[in-house]
Motif scaffolding. Structure first.
Motif, PDB file in Angstrom:
ATOM      1  N   LEU A 298       0.245  -1.355  -0.276  1.00 27.11           N
ATOM      2  CA  LEU A 298       0.186  -0.344  -0.131  1.00 27.11           C
ATOM      3  C   LEU A 298       1.383   1.234   0.187  1.00 27.11           C
ATOM      4  CD1 LEU A 298      -2.653  -0.974   2.376  1.00 27.11           C
ATOM      5  CD2 LEU A 298      -2.416  -1.895   0.046  1.00 27.11           C
ATOM      6  N   HIS A 299       0.870   2.455  -0.501  1.00 25.97           N
ATOM      7  CA  HIS A 299       1.517   3.529  -1.104  1.00 25.97           C
ATOM      8  C   HIS A 299       0.300   4.566  -1.064  1.00 25.97           C
ATOM      9  CE1 HIS A 299       4.720   5.967  -1.391  1.00 25.97           C
ATOM     10  NE2 HIS A 299       4.745   6.038  -2.523  1.00 25.97           N
ATOM     11  N   ALA A 300       0.532   5.481  -0.814  1.00 29.39           N
ATOM     12  CA  ALA A 300      -0.644   6.599  -1.527  1.00 29.39           C
ATOM     13  C   ALA A 300      -1.948   6.119  -1.540  1.00 29.39           C
ATOM     14  CB  ALA A 300      -0.173   7.733  -1.935  1.00 29.39           C
ATOM     15  N   ASP A 301      -2.791   6.512  -2.299  1.00 25.04           N
ATOM     16  CA  ASP A 301      -3.842   6.226  -2.660  1.00 25.04           C
ATOM     17  C   ASP A 301      -4.090   5.284  -4.170  1.00 25.04           C
ATOM     18  OD1 ASP A 301      -2.305   6.842  -5.204  1.00 25.04           O
ATOM     19  OD2 ASP A 301      -4.027   8.511  -5.862  1.00 25.04           O
ATOM     20  N   LYS A 302      -2.798   4.362  -3.770  1.00 29.35           N
ATOM     21  CA  LYS A 302      -2.711   3.133  -4.897  1.00 29.35           C
ATOM     22  C   LYS A 302      -2.814   1.846  -4.019  1.00 29.35           C
ATOM     23  CE  LYS A 302      -2.739   5.211  -8.558  1.00 29.35           C
ATOM     24  NZ  LYS A 302      -4.305   5.016  -9.390  1.00 29.35           N
ATOM     25  N   VAL A 303      -3.479  -0.008  -4.285  1.00 28.23           N
ATOM     26  CA  VAL A 303      -3.178  -0.575  -3.533  1.00 28.23           C
ATOM     27  C   VAL A 303      -2.275  -1.314  -4.058  1.00 28.23           C
ATOM     28  CG1 VAL A 303      -4.290  -2.654  -2.786  1.00 28.23           C
ATOM     29  CG2 VAL A 303      -4.958  -0.664  -2.235  1.00 28.23           C
ATOM     30  N   PHE A 304      -1.460  -2.209  -4.647  1.00 25.82           N
ATOM     31  CA  PHE A 304      -0.366  -3.272  -5.659  1.00 25.82           C
ATOM     32  C   PHE A 304      -0.256  -4.544  -4.929  1.00 25.82           C
ATOM     33  CE2 PHE A 304       1.768   1.442  -5.214  1.00 25.82           C
ATOM     34  CZ  PHE A 304       1.354   2.020  -6.804  1.00 25.82           C
ATOM     35  N   LEU A 305      -0.327  -5.030  -5.728  1.00 26.76           N
ATOM     36  CA  LEU A 305       0.154  -6.521  -5.505  1.00 26.76           C
ATOM     37  C   LEU A 305       0.749  -7.307  -6.688  1.00 26.76           C
ATOM     38  CD1 LEU A 305      -1.917  -8.686  -4.454  1.00 26.76           C
ATOM     39  CD2 LEU A 305      -3.432  -9.326  -5.915  1.00 26.76           C
ATOM     40  N   THR A 306       1.947  -7.836  -5.982  1.00 27.86           N
ATOM     41  CA  THR A 306       2.450  -8.311  -6.323  1.00 27.86           C
ATOM     42  C   THR A 306       2.665  -9.615  -6.561  1.00 27.86           C
ATOM     43  OG1 THR A 306       4.372  -8.791  -4.621  1.00 27.86           O
ATOM     44  CG2 THR A 306       4.189  -6.870  -6.256  1.00 27.86           C
ATOM     45  N   TYR A 307       3.227 -10.425  -7.374  1.00 26.46           N
ATOM     46  CA  TYR A 307       2.550 -12.063  -7.402  1.00 26.46           C
ATOM     47  C   TYR A 307       4.251 -12.148  -8.331  1.00 26.46           C
ATOM     48  CZ  TYR A 307       1.418 -11.040 -12.390  1.00 26.46           C
ATOM     49  OH  TYR A 307       1.644 -11.117 -14.138  1.00 26.46           O
ATOM     50  N   SER A 308       4.494 -13.958  -8.490  1.00 28.64           N
ATOM     51  CA  SER A 308       5.252 -14.369  -9.230  1.00 28.64           C
ATOM     52  C   SER A 308       4.702 -15.426 -10.167  1.00 28.64           C
ATOM     53  CB  SER A 308       6.216 -14.725  -8.159  1.00 28.64           C
ATOM     54  OG  SER A 308       6.715 -14.504  -7.574  1.00 28.64           O
ATOM     55  N   ALA A 309       5.620 -15.719 -11.456  1.00 30.06           N
ATOM     56  CA  ALA A 309       5.444 -16.019 -12.308  1.00 30.06           C
ATOM     57  C   ALA A 309       6.020 -16.807 -13.137  1.00 30.06           C
ATOM     58  CB  ALA A 309       4.597 -15.588 -13.629  1.00 30.06           C
ATOM     59  N   SER A 310       6.114 -18.207 -13.838  1.00 28.33           N
ATOM     60  CA  SER A 310       6.122 -18.774 -14.544  1.00 28.33           C
ATOM     61  C   SER A 310       7.277 -19.960 -13.491  1.00 28.33           C
ATOM     62  CB  SER A 310       7.407 -18.813 -15.728  1.00 28.33           C
ATOM     63  OG  SER A 310       7.698 -17.643 -16.957  1.00 28.33           O
ATOM     64  N   GLY A 311       8.197 -20.810 -14.114  1.00 25.73           N
ATOM     65  CA  GLY A 311       8.790 -21.782 -13.237  1.00 25.73           C
ATOM     66  C   GLY A 311       9.832 -21.657 -11.773  1.00 25.73           C
ATOM     67  N   THR A 312      10.124 -22.362 -11.637  1.00 29.21           N
ATOM     68  CA  THR A 312      10.573 -21.451 -10.294  1.00 29.21           C
ATOM     69  C   THR A 312      12.284 -21.401 -10.172  1.00 29.21           C
ATOM     70  OG1 THR A 312      11.458 -23.825  -9.424  1.00 29.21           O
ATOM     71  CG2 THR A 312       9.178 -22.186  -8.786  1.00 29.21           C
ATOM     72  N   GLY A 313      12.533 -21.842 -11.477  1.00 28.04           N
ATOM     73  CA  GLY A 313      14.016 -21.664 -11.816  1.00 28.04           C
ATOM     74  C   GLY A 313      14.401 -20.048 -12.456  1.00 28.04           C
ATOM     75  N   VAL A 314      15.364 -20.052 -13.441  1.00 29.20           N
ATOM     76  CA  VAL A 314      15.331 -19.296 -14.227  1.00 29.20           C
ATOM     77  C   VAL A 314      14.594 -17.978 -14.421  1.00 29.20           C
ATOM     78  CG1 VAL A 314      17.015 -17.802 -15.843  1.00 29.20           C
ATOM     79  CG2 VAL A 314      17.922 -19.825 -14.087  1.00 29.20           C
ATOM     80  N   PRO A 315      13.754 -18.417 -15.059  1.00 27.07           N
ATOM     81  CA  PRO A 315      13.005 -18.067 -15.623  1.00 27.07           C
ATOM     82  C   PRO A 315      11.965 -17.214 -15.045  1.00 27.07           C
ATOM     83  CG  PRO A 315      12.260 -19.966 -16.574  1.00 27.07           C
ATOM     84  CD  PRO A 315      13.107 -19.791 -15.082  1.00 27.07           C
ATOM     85  N   TYR A 316      11.638 -17.766 -13.271  1.00 25.92           N
ATOM     86  CA  TYR A 316      10.516 -16.798 -12.120  1.00 25.92           C
ATOM     87  C   TYR A 316      10.826 -15.461 -11.758  1.00 25.92           C
ATOM     88  CZ  TYR A 316       8.107 -18.507  -8.441  1.00 25.92           C
ATOM     89  OH  TYR A 316       6.865 -18.145  -6.598  1.00 25.92           O
ATOM     90  N   ALA A 317       9.965 -14.597 -12.128  1.00 27.11           N
ATOM     91  CA  ALA A 317       9.583 -13.312 -11.726  1.00 27.11           C
ATOM     92  C   ALA A 317       8.448 -13.098 -11.135  1.00 27.11           C
ATOM     93  CB  ALA A 317      10.120 -13.059 -13.436  1.00 27.11           C
ATOM     94  N   VAL A 318       8.567 -11.137 -11.349  1.00 26.25           N
ATOM     95  CA  VAL A 318       7.933 -10.586 -10.337  1.00 26.25           C
ATOM     96  C   VAL A 318       6.608 -10.170 -11.038  1.00 26.25           C
ATOM     97  CG1 VAL A 318       6.385  -9.221  -8.303  1.00 26.25           C
ATOM     98  CG2 VAL A 318       8.909 -10.544  -8.397  1.00 26.25           C
TER      99      VAL A 318
END
Length: 334
Positions: free
Chosen positions: A199-219
């Motif tokens: 949460l920051h100022a007037d925004k709600v952000f939601l991060t998540y992770s995607a792809s396989g758990t090796g090198v391709p994993y990203a947010v």
């Protein structure tokens, strides 16, 4: 700007850090996937050497007996809650583990006490592979966001949101916020998982992770305006590109499954995540223990959106074998 030694805790994936007063509490997936532990310290740099207290152990059999994944520690209405996923058998016919989501509760002032009780499973309308529950109270309403497999949708998991009537019960029908759709979300596996609120100022952000758990994993990142209907998918916008990913120059690969906390002085937002410092993995990446917990500073752009930067290089010793270390990392972990 706050500066930290990395990794902050060795061999602890899916790290969750909660700052309560002047104390940091840390929990994560144990590399054996059989217990839930908590450690605490006044400084993030001291978490590696902090004693880890096991507060819950997997059952000998039944729905909570295998693969204890991604515990999160939350404080709601003065009580402590841990959300985690557990399985009963190794794999379903779909190839997915049999994970479902569960909740523990502790009314003590100290979450490292042994007085944790099982509140049971979080029931969702579809009885399917589900994990990575996270929660946030926003403007007096408690929300749950989690990852779950819909048998009618291709892929391993999508992200869903619902209101809660109490910390272990849904009060509204789940709404899908995101599914794997971009190329970077669909490498090796079609996955959206590991959500975390910021949460920051007037925004709600939601991060998540995607792809396989090796090198391709990203947010990835979802964004909504504070005061909007968070149960309406139209309130959210999704970044078409990852906001945090592998940085070969810094020797950091597959960063993800993050949480957020504050710096010791409370002035800066911090992103806590896991990553590896090598790319060659023998067998299933889930059983390579060297996803270490790390931390980075979140900067804020002029338009109010977060800048997560890139994973920073290691400044602490890390193991070069796949042996599982003692909780404090052993004598070599400085």
């Amino acid at each position: 700007m706050a500066e930290y030694e990395n990794p902050i805790v060795l061999q602890r994936a899916d790290p969750w850090v909660l700052k309560d007063g002047d104390t940091y509490y840390f929990t994560s997936s144990d590399p054996r996937y059989d217990t839930i532990g908590i450690r605490s310290a006044k400084r993030i740099d001291d978490l590696q050497k902090a004693p880890e207290v096991t507060i819950w152990h997997r059952h000998d059999s039944g729905p909570m007996s295998k693969y204890i994944w991604a515990p999160e520690l939350h404080k709601v209405s003065g009580k402590w809650y841990i959300y985690f996923a557990a399985a009963q058998t190794d794999f379903e016919a779909s190839g997915l583990p049999t994970h479902r989501m569960y909740v523990l509760e502790n009314a003590d002032a100290d979450p490292m006490s042994g007085n944790w009780t099982e509140k049971g499973r979080i029931e969702t309308p579809i009885d399917s592979f589900s994990l990575d529950a996270t929660t946030e109270v926003i403007d007096g309403v408690q929300y749950l966001v989690w990852a779950q497999k819909d048998p009618a949708i291709e892929g391993n998991s999508n992200l869903y949101i619902a209101r809660m009537s109490d910390p272990w019960t849904l009060a509204s029908e789940p709404v899908m916020l995101s599914r794997p759709e971009y190329d970077w979300e669909c490498i090796d596996f079609l996955v959206n998982e590991g959500p975390a609120f910021l949460l920051h100022a007037d925004k709600v952000f939601l991060t998540y992770s995607a792809s396989g758990t090796g090198v391709p994993y990203a947010v990835g990142l979802l964004t909504a305006s504070r005061g909007s209907d968070l149960l309406d998918p139209a309130s959210w916008t999704k970044s078409p590109v990852p906001v945090f990913k592998t940085c070969q120059a810094n020797g950091q690969y597959g960063p993800g499954h993050n949480s957020f906390t504050k710096s010791e002085d409370g002035q800066q937002d911090l992103m806590v995540y896991h990553a590896r410092n090598y790319t060659h993995i023998e067998g299933d990446p889930l059983f390579d223990p060297n996803r270490h917990a790390r931390v980075g500073v979140v900067n804020w752009k002029a338009d109010g959106t977060p800048d997560f930067g890139v994973p920073q290089p290691d400044t602490r010793w890390t193991p070069v074998t796949v042996d599982i270390l003692p909780p404090d990392g052993g004598d070599d972990a400085k």
